[in-house]
Design a protein around this motif. Structure first.
Motif, PDB file in Angstrom:
ATOM      1  N   TYR A   1     -12.519   2.946   1.175  1.00 58.35           N
ATOM      2  CA  TYR A   1     -12.157   2.781   2.500  1.00 58.35           C
ATOM      3  C   TYR A   1     -13.065   3.743   3.439  1.00 58.35           C
ATOM      4  O   TYR A   1     -13.232   3.472   4.724  1.00 58.35           O
ATOM      5  CB  TYR A   1     -10.681   3.267   2.475  1.00 58.35           C
TER       6      TYR A   1
ATOM      7  N   GLU B   1      -1.907  10.073   5.526  1.00 64.06           N
ATOM      8  CA  GLU B   1      -2.195   8.581   5.380  1.00 64.06           C
ATOM      9  C   GLU B   1      -1.079   7.855   5.445  1.00 64.06           C
ATOM     10  O   GLU B   1      -0.959   6.829   6.096  1.00 64.06           O
ATOM     11  CB  GLU B   1      -2.948   8.392   4.159  1.00 64.06           C
TER      12      GLU B   1
ATOM     13  N   ASP C   1       0.630  -1.388  -0.009  1.00 63.77           N
ATOM     14  CA  ASP C   1       0.054  -0.178   0.078  1.00 63.77           C
ATOM     15  C   ASP C   1       0.768   1.156  -0.193  1.00 63.77           C
ATOM     16  O   ASP C   1       0.452   2.387  -0.408  1.00 63.77           O
ATOM     17  CB  ASP C   1      -0.975   0.124   1.273  1.00 63.77           C
TER      18      ASP C   1
ATOM     19  N   TYR D   1      -3.269  -1.874 -10.857  1.00 64.86           N
ATOM     20  CA  TYR D   1      -4.096  -0.931 -10.441  1.00 64.86           C
ATOM     21  C   TYR D   1      -3.197   0.468 -10.671  1.00 64.86           C
ATOM     22  O   TYR D   1      -4.045   1.593 -11.104  1.00 64.86           O
ATOM     23  CB  TYR D   1      -4.133  -1.268  -8.943  1.00 64.86           C
TER      24      TYR D   1
ATOM     25  N   GLU E   1      -9.690  -2.696  -6.640  1.00 62.73           N
ATOM     26  CA  GLU E   1      -9.776  -2.493  -4.983  1.00 62.73           C
ATOM     27  C   GLU E   1      -9.797  -3.843  -4.691  1.00 62.73           C
ATOM     28  O   GLU E   1      -9.077  -4.505  -3.485  1.00 62.73           O
ATOM     29  CB  GLU E   1     -10.670  -1.524  -4.547  1.00 62.73           C
TER      30      GLU E   1
ATOM     31  N   CYS F   1     -10.854   4.740  -4.558  1.00 65.56           N
ATOM     32  CA  CYS F   1      -9.860   4.684  -3.476  1.00 65.56           C
ATOM     33  C   CYS F   1     -10.261   5.506  -2.109  1.00 65.56           C
ATOM     34  O   CYS F   1     -10.470   4.569  -1.175  1.00 65.56           O
ATOM     35  CB  CYS F   1      -8.235   5.145  -3.835  1.00 65.56           C
TER      36      CYS F   1
ATOM     37  N   TYR G   1       1.614   1.703  -3.467  1.00 67.67           N
ATOM     38  CA  TYR G   1       0.274   2.247  -4.162  1.00 67.67           C
ATOM     39  C   TYR G   1       0.157   4.046  -3.953  1.00 67.67           C
ATOM     40  O   TYR G   1      -0.073   4.546  -4.638  1.00 67.67           O
ATOM     41  CB  TYR G   1      -0.711   1.603  -3.782  1.00 67.67           C
ATOM     42  N   LEU G   2       0.424   4.034  -2.546  1.00 65.08           N
ATOM     43  CA  LEU G   2      -0.121   5.621  -2.214  1.00 65.08           C
ATOM     44  C   LEU G   2       1.128   6.583  -2.688  1.00 65.08           C
ATOM     45  O   LEU G   2       0.689   7.671  -2.948  1.00 65.08           O
ATOM     46  CB  LEU G   2      -0.146   5.774  -0.613  1.00 65.08           C
TER      47      LEU G   2
ATOM     48  N   PHE H   1     -11.552  12.272   7.170  1.00 64.55           N
ATOM     49  CA  PHE H   1     -11.736  11.417   5.885  1.00 64.55           C
ATOM     50  C   PHE H   1     -13.328  11.548   5.245  1.00 64.55           C
ATOM     51  O   PHE H   1     -13.478  11.483   4.026  1.00 64.55           O
ATOM     52  CB  PHE H   1     -11.488   9.963   6.191  1.00 64.55           C
TER      53      PHE H   1
HETATM   54  C1  LIG Z   1      -5.395   0.079  -2.345  1.00 71.00           C
HETATM   55  C2  LIG Z   1      -5.739   1.335  -1.694  1.00 71.00           C
HETATM   56  N1  LIG Z   1      -6.903   1.857  -2.023  1.00 71.00           N
HETATM   57  C3  LIG Z   1      -7.434   2.861  -1.199  1.00 71.00           C
HETATM   58  C4  LIG Z   1      -6.881   3.316  -0.091  1.00 71.00           C
HETATM   59  C5  LIG Z   1      -7.236   4.629   0.814  1.00 71.00           C
HETATM   60  N2  LIG Z   1      -6.641   5.764   0.370  1.00 71.00           N
HETATM   61  C6  LIG Z   1      -5.631   2.742   0.289  1.00 71.00           C
HETATM   62  N3  LIG Z   1      -4.864   3.265   1.099  1.00 71.00           N
HETATM   63  N4  LIG Z   1      -5.061   1.798  -0.604  1.00 71.00           N
END
Ligand SMILES: Cc1ncc(CN)c(N)n1
Length: 226
Positions: free
Chosen positions: A139, A82, A44, A112, A204, A135, A47-48, A168
């Protein structure tokens, strides 16, 4: 129905699938093995990092000051707020910078990330925005649904707390308004906005599968020769 309600309803199957996914259930109930959580958080963070960069690209394509301010602020807050949770987890789990730097995205994560780069580089800003929206939205839904769960593992409680926070939720309200504004001003983009939102909601789900199965690039499904 508003545009945000339409796209969200069309993604019901993906939402439901995420909501009851064994990874998510395990996390909120506290039964998720730490190995899976560690894998997830490390993936993650990759990803972020890219999500933040994609927001910065969106800022560079913005046509109004308001849009630009939104994308830049979002990129900053992902990186500072985050990813702060991820940094705490890495510290707790003794994951060093070297280990993080050497990690490559697992297949589902890679797909993704590429999907979002494709949206921001090759599509209109309204379409890219729609691709980026599941995203935070998914969440926030998970955080809302499971906000009263109190797993004994503190790292899991912190995760639920982040995504069920008021900040959020407020941010998501702004994002839905932006989606509706884009939809109003760009009717020709509606089909693609919906399609890219659906694709991200699909990815997701794949992200949970990835973390649940500790997906890697080596193991393929062993089909037998007929
Ligand atoms: C894969 C993913 N998707 C969504 C989020 C929420 N921002 C996250 N942290 N990671």
């Amino acid at each position: 129905m508003r545009f945000d309600e339409v796209v969200r309803e069309e993604a019901d199957g993906y939402w439901e699938s995420s909501m009851v996914h064994p990874f998510v259930k395990g996390l909120v109930q506290g039964t998720l093995p730490m190995e899976n959580f560690k894998f997830y958080m490390m993936q993650d963070a990759i990803y972020l990092k890219h999500y933040s960069k994609i927001l910065a690209i969106a800022a560079s394509k913005s046509e109004t000051n308001q849009e630009m301010a939104y994308y830049l602020e979002s990129a900053r807050s992902i990186n500072e707020a985050e990813l702060e949770l991820h940094r705490t987890v890495f510290k707790e789990l003794h994951i060093g910078e070297q280990e993080q730097a050497e990690l490559i995205p697992a297949p589902a994560n890679n797909n993704y990330i590429n999907h979002m780069y494709n949206a921001v580089l090759n599509e209109s800003l309204p379409v890219a925005f729609a691709a980026l929206l599941p995203c935070p939205w998914l969440y926030q839904s998970i955080g809302e649904e499971y906000k009263d769960e109190k797993p004994t593992q503190k790292l899991y409680r912190d995760w639920i707390e982040l995504y069920s926070s008021k900040e959020f939720k407020d941010q998501l309200g702004i994002q839905k308004q932006m989606l509706n504004k884009y939809a109003k001003e760009h009717p020709a983009d509606h089909q693609k906005m919906k399609a890219f939102f659906q694709m991200s909601a699909y990815y997701e789900c794949k992200f949970w599968d990835m973390a649940w199965s500790l997906e890697n690039w080596k193991e393929l499904t062993p089909y037998e020769l007929a």
